[in-house]
Write a protein that holds these residues in place. Structure first.
Motif, PDB file in Angstrom:
ATOM      1  N   ALA A  74       0.852  -1.197   0.000  1.00  0.00           N
ATOM      2  CA  ALA A  74       0.000   0.000   0.000  1.00  0.00           C
ATOM      3  C   ALA A  74       0.882   1.239   0.000  1.00  0.00           C
ATOM      4  O   ALA A  74       1.258   1.762   1.046  1.00  0.00           O
ATOM      5  CB  ALA A  74      -0.907  -0.021   1.223  1.00  0.00           C
ATOM      6  N   GLY A  75       1.241   1.699  -1.194  1.00  0.00           N
ATOM      7  CA  GLY A  75       2.095   2.876  -1.325  1.00  0.00           C
ATOM      8  C   GLY A  75       3.545   2.571  -0.990  1.00  0.00           C
ATOM      9  O   GLY A  75       3.886   1.480  -0.504  1.00  0.00           O
ATOM     10  N   THR A  76       4.395   3.560  -1.244  1.00  0.00           N
ATOM     11  CA  THR A  76       5.813   3.385  -0.890  1.00  0.00           C
ATOM     12  C   THR A  76       5.982   3.391   0.620  1.00  0.00           C
ATOM     13  O   THR A  76       6.906   2.780   1.151  1.00  0.00           O
ATOM     14  CB  THR A  76       6.660   4.493  -1.549  1.00  0.00           C
ATOM     15  OG1 THR A  76       6.425   4.472  -2.959  1.00  0.00           O
ATOM     16  CG2 THR A  76       8.146   4.270  -1.320  1.00  0.00           C
ATOM     17  N   SER A  77       5.064   4.054   1.331  1.00  0.00           N
ATOM     18  CA  SER A  77       5.154   4.056   2.801  1.00  0.00           C
ATOM     19  C   SER A  77       5.167   2.631   3.331  1.00  0.00           C
ATOM     20  O   SER A  77       6.049   2.241   4.103  1.00  0.00           O
ATOM     21  CB  SER A  77       3.941   4.769   3.412  1.00  0.00           C
ATOM     22  OG  SER A  77       3.861   6.083   2.972  1.00  0.00           O
ATOM     23  N   ILE A 146      18.645   4.688   0.999  1.00  0.00           N
ATOM     24  CA  ILE A 146      18.873   5.844   0.117  1.00  0.00           C
ATOM     25  C   ILE A 146      17.558   6.174  -0.585  1.00  0.00           C
ATOM     26  O   ILE A 146      16.844   5.254  -1.014  1.00  0.00           O
ATOM     27  CB  ILE A 146      19.953   5.484  -0.937  1.00  0.00           C
ATOM     28  CG1 ILE A 146      21.316   5.295  -0.264  1.00  0.00           C
ATOM     29  CG2 ILE A 146      20.032   6.527  -2.053  1.00  0.00           C
ATOM     30  CD1 ILE A 146      22.388   4.748  -1.182  1.00  0.00           C
ATOM     31  N   THR A 147      17.248   7.454  -0.740  1.00  0.00           N
ATOM     32  CA  THR A 147      16.125   7.825  -1.610  1.00  0.00           C
ATOM     33  C   THR A 147      16.692   8.303  -2.948  1.00  0.00           C
ATOM     34  O   THR A 147      17.650   9.064  -2.996  1.00  0.00           O
ATOM     35  CB  THR A 147      15.264   8.948  -0.976  1.00  0.00           C
ATOM     36  OG1 THR A 147      16.106  10.055  -0.641  1.00  0.00           O
ATOM     37  CG2 THR A 147      14.544   8.468   0.264  1.00  0.00           C
ATOM     38  N   ASN A 148      16.098   7.844  -4.041  1.00  0.00           N
ATOM     39  CA  ASN A 148      16.581   8.198  -5.384  1.00  0.00           C
ATOM     40  C   ASN A 148      15.375   8.326  -6.326  1.00  0.00           C
ATOM     41  O   ASN A 148      14.765   7.315  -6.677  1.00  0.00           O
ATOM     42  CB  ASN A 148      17.533   7.117  -5.911  1.00  0.00           C
ATOM     43  CG  ASN A 148      18.300   7.610  -7.110  1.00  0.00           C
ATOM     44  OD1 ASN A 148      18.592   8.804  -7.216  1.00  0.00           O
ATOM     45  ND2 ASN A 148      18.626   6.711  -8.012  1.00  0.00           N
ATOM     46  N   VAL A 178      16.476   1.064  -1.674  1.00  0.00           N
ATOM     47  CA  VAL A 178      16.401   2.312  -2.441  1.00  0.00           C
ATOM     48  C   VAL A 178      14.925   2.670  -2.619  1.00  0.00           C
ATOM     49  O   VAL A 178      14.158   1.899  -3.205  1.00  0.00           O
ATOM     50  CB  VAL A 178      17.093   2.188  -3.817  1.00  0.00           C
ATOM     51  CG1 VAL A 178      17.149   3.558  -4.498  1.00  0.00           C
ATOM     52  CG2 VAL A 178      18.505   1.617  -3.665  1.00  0.00           C
ATOM     53  N   ASP A 179      14.555   3.828  -2.088  1.00  0.00           N
ATOM     54  CA  ASP A 179      13.193   4.347  -2.244  1.00  0.00           C
ATOM     55  C   ASP A 179      13.177   5.131  -3.557  1.00  0.00           C
ATOM     56  O   ASP A 179      13.787   6.195  -3.670  1.00  0.00           O
ATOM     57  CB  ASP A 179      12.882   5.238  -1.036  1.00  0.00           C
ATOM     58  CG  ASP A 179      11.518   5.915  -1.111  1.00  0.00           C
ATOM     59  OD1 ASP A 179      11.079   6.239  -2.225  1.00  0.00           O
ATOM     60  OD2 ASP A 179      10.922   6.151  -0.043  1.00  0.00           O
ATOM     61  N   GLU A 180      12.494   4.566  -4.560  1.00  0.00           N
ATOM     62  CA  GLU A 180      12.504   5.165  -5.910  1.00  0.00           C
ATOM     63  C   GLU A 180      11.184   5.844  -6.253  1.00  0.00           C
ATOM     64  O   GLU A 180      10.829   5.969  -7.426  1.00  0.00           O
ATOM     65  CB  GLU A 180      12.825   4.069  -6.954  1.00  0.00           C
ATOM     66  CG  GLU A 180      14.236   3.531  -6.812  1.00  0.00           C
ATOM     67  CD  GLU A 180      14.603   2.475  -7.847  1.00  0.00           C
ATOM     68  OE1 GLU A 180      13.720   2.020  -8.601  1.00  0.00           O
ATOM     69  OE2 GLU A 180      15.789   2.099  -7.890  1.00  0.00           O
ATOM     70  N   THR A 208       2.227   6.640  -6.641  1.00  0.00           N
ATOM     71  CA  THR A 208       1.548   7.670  -5.863  1.00  0.00           C
ATOM     72  C   THR A 208       2.027   9.087  -6.136  1.00  0.00           C
ATOM     73  O   THR A 208       1.233  10.017  -6.141  1.00  0.00           O
ATOM     74  CB  THR A 208       1.734   7.390  -4.363  1.00  0.00           C
ATOM     75  OG1 THR A 208       3.130   7.234  -4.114  1.00  0.00           O
ATOM     76  CG2 THR A 208       1.001   6.129  -3.943  1.00  0.00           C
ATOM     77  N   LYS A 209       3.332   9.274  -6.329  1.00  0.00           N
ATOM     78  CA  LYS A 209       3.882  10.634  -6.321  1.00  0.00           C
ATOM     79  C   LYS A 209       4.005  11.250  -7.709  1.00  0.00           C
ATOM     80  O   LYS A 209       3.762  12.424  -7.895  1.00  0.00           O
ATOM     81  CB  LYS A 209       5.268  10.619  -5.658  1.00  0.00           C
ATOM     82  CG  LYS A 209       5.218  10.326  -4.200  1.00  0.00           C
ATOM     83  CD  LYS A 209       4.770  11.530  -3.437  1.00  0.00           C
ATOM     84  CE  LYS A 209       4.145  11.150  -2.123  1.00  0.00           C
ATOM     85  NZ  LYS A 209       3.487  12.283  -1.490  1.00  0.00           N
ATOM     86  N   VAL A 210       4.426  10.461  -8.660  1.00  0.00           N
ATOM     87  CA  VAL A 210       4.781  11.007  -9.977  1.00  0.00           C
ATOM     88  C   VAL A 210       3.595  10.960 -10.939  1.00  0.00           C
ATOM     89  O   VAL A 210       3.589  11.631 -11.956  1.00  0.00           O
ATOM     90  CB  VAL A 210       6.008  10.243 -10.539  1.00  0.00           C
ATOM     91  CG1 VAL A 210       6.379  10.725 -11.929  1.00  0.00           C
ATOM     92  CG2 VAL A 210       7.200  10.422  -9.609  1.00  0.00           C
TER      93      VAL A 210
HETATM   94  C1  LIG Z   1      10.824   9.364  -0.179  1.00  0.00           C
HETATM   95  C2  LIG Z   1       9.382   9.056   0.044  1.00  0.00           C
HETATM   96  N1  LIG Z   1       9.003   7.780   0.201  1.00  0.00           N
HETATM   97  C3  LIG Z   1       7.716   7.438   0.398  1.00  0.00           C
HETATM   98  C4  LIG Z   1       6.737   8.406   0.454  1.00  0.00           C
HETATM   99  C5  LIG Z   1       5.317   7.962   0.687  1.00  0.00           C
HETATM  100  O1  LIG Z   1       4.789   7.549  -0.506  1.00  0.00           O
HETATM  101  P1  LIG Z   1       3.351   6.861  -0.624  1.00  0.00           P
HETATM  102  O2  LIG Z   1       2.368   7.961  -0.756  1.00  0.00           O
HETATM  103  O3  LIG Z   1       3.473   6.022  -1.856  1.00  0.00           O
HETATM  104  O4  LIG Z   1       3.125   6.043   0.581  1.00  0.00           O
HETATM  105  C6  LIG Z   1       7.069   9.745   0.302  1.00  0.00           C
HETATM  106  C7  LIG Z   1       6.026  10.774   0.383  1.00  0.00           C
HETATM  107  O5  LIG Z   1       6.262  11.942   0.441  1.00  0.00           O
HETATM  108  C8  LIG Z   1       8.421  10.070   0.082  1.00  0.00           C
HETATM  109  O6  LIG Z   1       8.795  11.351  -0.052  1.00  0.00           O
END
Ligand SMILES: Cc1ncc(COP(=O)(O)O)c(C=O)c1O
Length: 353
Positions: A74-77, A146-148, A178-180, A208-210
């Motif tokens: 459920a999302g990148t979170s 790392i976030t990328n 890696v959080d992409e 979710t973001k892009v």
């Molecule tokens: C680096 C990073 N990862 C994850 C998230 C959360 O993403 P999602 O809405 O897909 O849960 C965010 C949201 O701002 C983010 O900046």
């Protein structure tokens, strides 16, 4: 007692809004009515015990990986949380970039990991320096994060640098997460996922973001098959199964991804042109991709408060990224709103005579 909340997420949910909202991080909402989708195809229940096959295949095709390597989340979170929960034991060290997206720290602390840091400095354009990563490794490091693109700065880390970090992780018996989530906001020559770089790489991402479809929470983890399976089994303790209507809409979003991407690109690039002109007027370096920019302003909290009360404009105070002298600006929601918010921000930064 373990860490059980995220200050940033709470702020984002309760305090971000303003008439001119530059505190966003992703592209504005894509309306369902604009998605060529036959609502009669929506269903409440479906065959999704360990993932809905059409969605798993769409995620796999998007990333060019085997479906066995895909874990729905459920999302990148939740992708970040599930990946960390599978990879970390209490007391393990997790080496996280500084500055970073707060909830990554919160998830690691919640799991009773010991957080260690390596710096991405403004002077280096927030580059990942493998030597800094190496210096910060300990015998207990099990994960490097790392976030990328980088949140907050939108800096892009090259495959060469990520490979070097992967080599360090391999030698240390660690993984690299890696959080992409922002990677597809590089619209020209979009880099491929770092998952290809080796078995120690685990990737978290989502639409979710892009792409402006955050509400369907279409996210995923990429991991080698044995690890992916462990994550699916661990998810039996968390969400058990995903929301099936969301999965169906996720498949529809993938079918129309070029359209979603084109719409997002138009808004983000218009905002970026505006922001670039503003940065050039300030003599600051230009930005090339991404939906966020990190700006030095002195006292970030005081500036953000004044900007909100006197100029009806919101930005994210840098303290949420442990850099209190900065604020983060977000692009991609509405170009008119962005232009006016930026004009107001510039006014707020101009010393009164
Ligand atoms: C680096 C990073 N990862 C994850 C998230 C959360 O993403 P999602 O809405 O897909 O849960 C965010 C949201 O701002 C983010 O900046």
């Amino acid at each position: 007692m373990s860490h059980k909340q995220s200050e940033y997420m709470h702020w984002a949910k309760t305090s971000q809004r303003a008439r001119y909202n530059l505190a966003t991080s992703g592209v504005g909402a894509f309306p369902l009515r604009d998605l060529p989708f036959d609502l009669a195809k929506l269903e409440i229940n479906g065959d999704n015990s360990y993932g809905y096959r059409p969605l798993t295949e769409a995620i796999a095709a998007h990333n060019g990986v085997d479906p066995d390597c895909v874990v729905e989340a459920a999302g990148t979170s939740f992708a970040n949380h599930l990946a960390m929960a599978a990879l970390l034991e209490p007391g393990d060290d997790v080496l996280i970039e500084h500055p970073t997206y707060g909830p990554l720290l919160d998830a690691a602390l919640y799991l009773d990991a010991t957080v260690t840091r390596f710096a991405r400095t403004p002077e280096s354009g927030y580059a990942v320096d493998p030597a800094a990563v190496e210096r910060a490794l300990t015998p207990r490091t099990r994960l490097i994060v790392i976030t990328n693109l980088h949140n907050p700065s939108s800096a892009l880390t090259s495959e060469a640098v990520l490979s070097e970090v992967g080599g360090l992780a391999r030698n240390a018996g660690a993984h690299v997460l890696v959080d992409e989530v922002y990677l597809d906001a590089v619209y020209a020559n979009t880099p491929r996922t770092s998952f290809y770089l080796g078995p120690e790489f685990v990737v978290a991402s989502s639409l979710t973001k892009v792409y402006g479809v955050s509400g369907i929470r279409c996210g995923w983890i990429l991991a080698r098959p044995e690890l992916a399976w462990r994550m699916r089994r661990l998810n039996d303790l968390f969400g058990a199964t995903p929301v099936h209507p969301g999965e169906i809409l996720g498949v529809a979003a993938f079918e129309h991804l070029p359209m979603l991407r084109e719409r997002a690109r138009r808004i983000v690039e218009a905002d970026r042109a505006n922001l670039r002109a503003f940065l050039e007027r300030r003599g600051e370096c230009s930005l090339r991709w991404g939906t966020t920019h990190f700006l030095p302003v002195g006292n970030g909290d005081a500036f953000a408060t004044r900007l909100r009360t006197e100029f009806e404009t919101s930005v994210v105070p840098g303290r949420f990224f442990e850099m209190p002298d900065y604020v983060r600006i977000g692009m991609g929601v509405d170009s008119e709103m962005f232009a006016e918010g930026l004009r107001r921000l510039e006014q707020a930064l101009t010393p009164s005579r």
